[in-house]
Enzyme design. Structure first.
Site, PDB file in Angstrom:
ATOM      1  CE1 TYR A  25     -19.403  28.862   3.096  1.00  0.00           C
ATOM      2  CE2 TYR A  25     -21.654  29.667   2.965  1.00  0.00           C
ATOM      3  CZ  TYR A  25     -20.741  28.712   3.382  1.00  0.00           C
ATOM      4  OH  TYR A  25     -21.166  27.622   4.096  1.00  0.00           O
ATOM      5  CB  ILE A  26     -18.309  36.546  -1.368  1.00  0.00           C
ATOM      6  CG1 ILE A  26     -18.630  35.273  -2.166  1.00  0.00           C
ATOM      7  CG2 ILE A  26     -17.444  37.494  -2.177  1.00  0.00           C
ATOM      8  CD1 ILE A  26     -17.430  34.464  -2.575  1.00  0.00           C
ATOM      9  CG  ASP A  45     -24.817  39.489   7.682  1.00  0.00           C
ATOM     10  OD1 ASP A  45     -24.095  39.064   6.757  1.00  0.00           O
ATOM     11  OD2 ASP A  45     -25.965  39.045   7.920  1.00  0.00           O
ATOM     12  CB  THR A 138     -24.409  48.164 -11.744  1.00  0.00           C
ATOM     13  OG1 THR A 138     -23.973  46.827 -11.483  1.00  0.00           O
ATOM     14  CG2 THR A 138     -23.493  49.139 -11.028  1.00  0.00           C
ATOM     15  NE  ARG A 164     -13.388  35.958 -13.078  1.00  0.00           N
ATOM     16  CZ  ARG A 164     -12.842  36.648 -14.086  1.00  0.00           C
ATOM     17  NH1 ARG A 164     -11.593  37.061 -14.022  1.00  0.00           N
ATOM     18  NH2 ARG A 164     -13.520  36.920 -15.171  1.00  0.00           N
ATOM     19  CB  VAL A 165     -13.220  33.130  -4.624  1.00  0.00           C
ATOM     20  CG1 VAL A 165     -12.403  34.396  -4.642  1.00  0.00           C
ATOM     21  CG2 VAL A 165     -14.563  33.332  -3.967  1.00  0.00           C
ATOM     22  CE  LYS A 216     -20.150  34.631 -10.469  1.00  0.00           C
ATOM     23  NZ  LYS A 216     -19.049  33.811  -9.990  1.00  0.00           N
ATOM     24  NE  ARG A 256      -7.354  21.710 -34.154  1.00  0.00           N
ATOM     25  CZ  ARG A 256      -6.278  20.983 -34.524  1.00  0.00           C
ATOM     26  NH1 ARG A 256      -5.111  21.255 -34.025  1.00  0.00           N
ATOM     27  NH2 ARG A 256      -6.414  19.991 -35.395  1.00  0.00           N
ATOM     28  N   GLY A 267     -25.019  21.250  -9.809  1.00  0.00           N
ATOM     29  CA  GLY A 267     -25.605  21.881  -8.630  1.00  0.00           C
ATOM     30  C   GLY A 267     -24.803  23.068  -8.143  1.00  0.00           C
ATOM     31  CB  CYS A 270     -22.125  29.702  -8.832  1.00  0.00           C
ATOM     32  SG  CYS A 270     -21.675  30.802  -7.483  1.00  0.00           S
TER      33      CYS A 270
HETATM   34  N1  NAD Z   1     -20.051  31.776  -2.370  1.00  0.00           N
HETATM   35  C1  NAD Z   1     -19.455  31.771  -3.563  1.00  0.00           C
HETATM   36  O1  NAD Z   1     -18.650  30.890  -3.849  1.00  0.00           O
HETATM   37  C2  NAD Z   1     -19.728  32.864  -4.573  1.00  0.00           C
HETATM   38  C3  NAD Z   1     -18.859  32.978  -5.657  1.00  0.00           C
HETATM   39  C4  NAD Z   1     -19.084  33.990  -6.558  1.00  0.00           C
HETATM   40  C5  NAD Z   1     -20.166  34.855  -6.405  1.00  0.00           C
HETATM   41  N2  NAD Z   1     -21.001  34.708  -5.333  1.00  0.00           N
HETATM   42  C6  NAD Z   1     -22.111  35.650  -5.199  1.00  0.00           C
HETATM   43  O2  NAD Z   1     -21.817  36.534  -4.124  1.00  0.00           O
HETATM   44  C7  NAD Z   1     -23.042  36.923  -3.475  1.00  0.00           C
HETATM   45  C8  NAD Z   1     -22.941  36.598  -2.005  1.00  0.00           C
HETATM   46  O3  NAD Z   1     -22.765  35.199  -1.879  1.00  0.00           O
HETATM   47  P1  NAD Z   1     -22.347  34.518  -0.507  1.00  0.00           P
HETATM   48  O4  NAD Z   1     -22.013  33.100  -0.854  1.00  0.00           O
HETATM   49  O5  NAD Z   1     -21.353  35.363   0.207  1.00  0.00           O
HETATM   50  O6  NAD Z   1     -23.740  34.570   0.261  1.00  0.00           O
HETATM   51  P2  NAD Z   1     -24.000  34.212   1.817  1.00  0.00           P
HETATM   52  O7  NAD Z   1     -25.398  33.791   1.891  1.00  0.00           O
HETATM   53  O8  NAD Z   1     -22.913  33.346   2.332  1.00  0.00           O
HETATM   54  O9  NAD Z   1     -23.822  35.636   2.543  1.00  0.00           O
HETATM   55  C9  NAD Z   1     -24.664  36.729   2.330  1.00  0.00           C
HETATM   56  C10 NAD Z   1     -24.790  37.482   3.645  1.00  0.00           C
HETATM   57  O10 NAD Z   1     -25.538  38.671   3.374  1.00  0.00           O
HETATM   58  C11 NAD Z   1     -26.385  38.912   4.499  1.00  0.00           C
HETATM   59  N3  NAD Z   1     -27.456  39.812   4.084  1.00  0.00           N
HETATM   60  C12 NAD Z   1     -28.576  39.540   3.379  1.00  0.00           C
HETATM   61  N4  NAD Z   1     -29.265  40.672   3.165  1.00  0.00           N
HETATM   62  C13 NAD Z   1     -28.580  41.671   3.723  1.00  0.00           C
HETATM   63  C14 NAD Z   1     -28.788  43.084   3.830  1.00  0.00           C
HETATM   64  N5  NAD Z   1     -29.846  43.674   3.272  1.00  0.00           N
HETATM   65  N6  NAD Z   1     -27.877  43.829   4.515  1.00  0.00           N
HETATM   66  C15 NAD Z   1     -26.801  43.229   5.073  1.00  0.00           C
HETATM   67  N7  NAD Z   1     -26.551  41.908   5.011  1.00  0.00           N
HETATM   68  C16 NAD Z   1     -27.425  41.148   4.329  1.00  0.00           C
HETATM   69  C17 NAD Z   1     -26.825  37.533   4.941  1.00  0.00           C
HETATM   70  O11 NAD Z   1     -27.275  37.525   6.285  1.00  0.00           O
HETATM   71  C18 NAD Z   1     -25.540  36.715   4.712  1.00  0.00           C
HETATM   72  O12 NAD Z   1     -24.749  36.647   5.905  1.00  0.00           O
HETATM   73  C19 NAD Z   1     -24.156  36.172  -4.203  1.00  0.00           C
HETATM   74  O13 NAD Z   1     -24.700  36.990  -5.195  1.00  0.00           O
HETATM   75  C20 NAD Z   1     -23.433  34.993  -4.833  1.00  0.00           C
HETATM   76  O14 NAD Z   1     -24.100  34.524  -5.975  1.00  0.00           O
HETATM   77  C21 NAD Z   1     -20.796  33.729  -4.402  1.00  0.00           C
END
Ligand code: NAD
Length: 424
Positions: A25-26, A45, A138, A164-165, A216, A256, A267, A270
């Site tokens: 998703y990100i 991926d 990190t 933060r999208v 975050k 205020r 739910g 995040c």
């Molecule tokens: N989705 C959101 O709205 C959102 C917002 C802010 C922060 N985040 C954070 O961003 C991070 C990613 O979230 P997301 O929603 O994109 O997750 P997601 O599950 O949609 O995507 C993660 C992808 O990483 C892949 N993956 C897993 N292990 C891997 C590896 N070792 N090498 C390569 N690919 C690998 C998975 O197959 C998957 O396609 C998380 O930490 C989440 O908390 C998400």
């Protein structure tokens, strides 16, 4: 120009290849937006179905506008996906960070992705983590990298930049949101900032890695604590016979005061998850954050109990079991995402002992492997007890039913189920 070792860090054309590890998703929107800015992108991926889909110019997730950007980036050769990493100039880690055990953050995906990219790192590269991470992740990855590749020490820029999208508006927010960027040292912060300048039009704020990680977690904990306050009010008001919606609207007339709305719980992957990343490591210091999590979880349990007691009352009064409509399964209005959803938890809990007599509604999905779904209008018209678990837009258009027991946990009608005052 800033000099770090013998590396120039103020040259806009230093990125020949950007590598994005994790195409969910990100990661996928980020990869596609960077590609659309004229930088070649190598997406990685572990899921080969994801890789194949992207290489066909298609997408595996639902996000408005993303399909077209990916299609164009792949067609122009700027975006290519693979299960294997390669040498690049900037490496971005965007993999999941779920729970393990009792609400402990699981950074094993971040570590696995870091280990995977390790052999391909070279002097002058920038390594950025975007996955939501506990404080110190990190720095831990920096230790891991320099232990395995000591020759890179002082020659690698390492930073953390949280995302933060809002799902559904990702393409706009990726570009327009302000970003917080924290390097393990100042040169890393500056170098990572240069990468984000390629596509971010919002402000870029530099800090250190630990502050960026905590930022975050703080943002999501802040939302959680504020919703917990509203949910706590709803429990008090239920006992006191006060309409919590009216109460909050009146209290918010104070110049205020700005109280959020209560609901069936909290739910999503995040807000319902990230506060635990603080609580699990700093339990004594984070009592408010931990209590807020408990209150929001308790609210879902309380809703399930309310449904149970309403069913018993109905049976006593009418001599038959009621038909109950459970309105909504998603974790928030107008989406199809059921992750960590309090509504789904409530449905599972009340249907534990028997599935008959329940009509489950979720207008944003066509099929669910556990719940047999019913059309929302049909369920609403037929039920003796209606429990609103989510405020989907279509629910707000239903007329209020005086002939049914309406348990409005989500605030669809913002009315009390029945007059509570003895003099009414
Ligand atoms: N989705 C959101 O709205 C959102 C917002 C802010 C922060 N985040 C954070 O961003 C991070 C990613 O979230 P997301 O929603 O994109 O997750 P997601 O599950 O949609 O995507 C993660 C992808 O990483 C892949 N993956 C897993 N292990 C891997 C590896 N070792 N090498 C390569 N690919 C690998 C998975 O197959 C998957 O396609 C998380 O930490 C989440 O908390 C998400």
């Amino acid at each position: 120009m800033v000099i770090y070792g013998d590396l120039p860090v103020n040259n806009k054309h230093w990125i020949m290849l950007f590598q994005c590890i994790g195409l969910g998703y990100i990661g996928l929107p980020t990869a596609a937006v960077v590609a659309s800015k004229g930088v070649r992108v190598h997406g990685v991926d572990v899921n080969d179905r994801v890789v194949d889909t992207i290489n066909q110019g298609e997408i595996h997730i639902v996000e408005p506008g993303l399909g077209e950007v990916v299609r164009q980036s792949v067609a122009s050769g700027m975006l290519l996906a693979s299960v294997e990493p390669k040498k690049a100039d900037v490496h971005l880690i965007v993999v999941p960070t779920p729970f393990k055990g009792v609400h402990e953050p699981d950074v094993s995906f971040v570590e696995a992705a870091t280990r995977k990219v390790l052999p391909f790192l070279k002097a002058g590269d920038t390594f950025i983590i975007e996955s939501t991470s506990p404080i110190g992740t990190t720095e831990q990855m920096a230790v891991l990298i320099f232990r395995e590749r000591p020759e890179l020490k002082g020659n690698l820029f390492i930073a953390y930049c949280p995302e933060r999208v809002l799902p559904g508006n990702v393409l706009h927010e990726l570009v327009h949101n302000d970003r917080v960027i924290g390097g393990i040292d100042e040169a890393s912060t500056l170098k990572a900032k240069e990468f984000y300048e390629l596509f971010v039009e919002g402000e870029l704020y530099g800090t250190n890695a630990r502050t960026a990680e905590m930022c975050k977690l703080t943002e999501n904990s802040s939302r959680d604590v504020q919703i917990a306050f509203a949910n706590e009010l709803s429990l008090i008001c239920d006992k006191a016979g006060i309409n919590v919606w009216e109460l909050i609207a009146l209290a918010n007339r104070h110049p205020r005061v700005n109280i959020l709305q209560p609901g069936a719980g909290v739910g999503g992957h995040c807000i319902a998850v990230d506060p635990w990343f603080i609580v699990s490591e700093y339990p004594r210091e984070s009592r408010l954050i931990g209590t807020a999590r408990e209150i929001n979880n308790y609210k879902a349990f309380w809703c399930a109990e309310k449904i149970h007691s309403s069913m018993l009352e109905f049976e006593l009064k009418h001599g038959r079991k009621p038909l109950v409509a459970l309105m909504g399964l998603a974790f928030k209005p107008n989406i199809d995402d059921l992750r960590e959803s309090p509504a789904k938890y409530i449905a599972q809990k009340v249907m534990q002992s028997e599935q008959n007599n329940f009509l489950v509604v979720e207008p944003n999905i066509d099929f669910h492997s556990v719940f047999k779904l019913t059309d929302y209008q049909e369920a609403y018209d037929r039920a003796d007890i209606v429990a609103f678990l989510v405020t989907h837009d279509e629910f707000k258009l239903l007329g209020y039913r005086d002939d049914a027991v309406v348990l409005d946990f989500a605030g669809v009608f913002k009315r009390l189920p029945e007059p509570r005052m003895s003099w009414v």
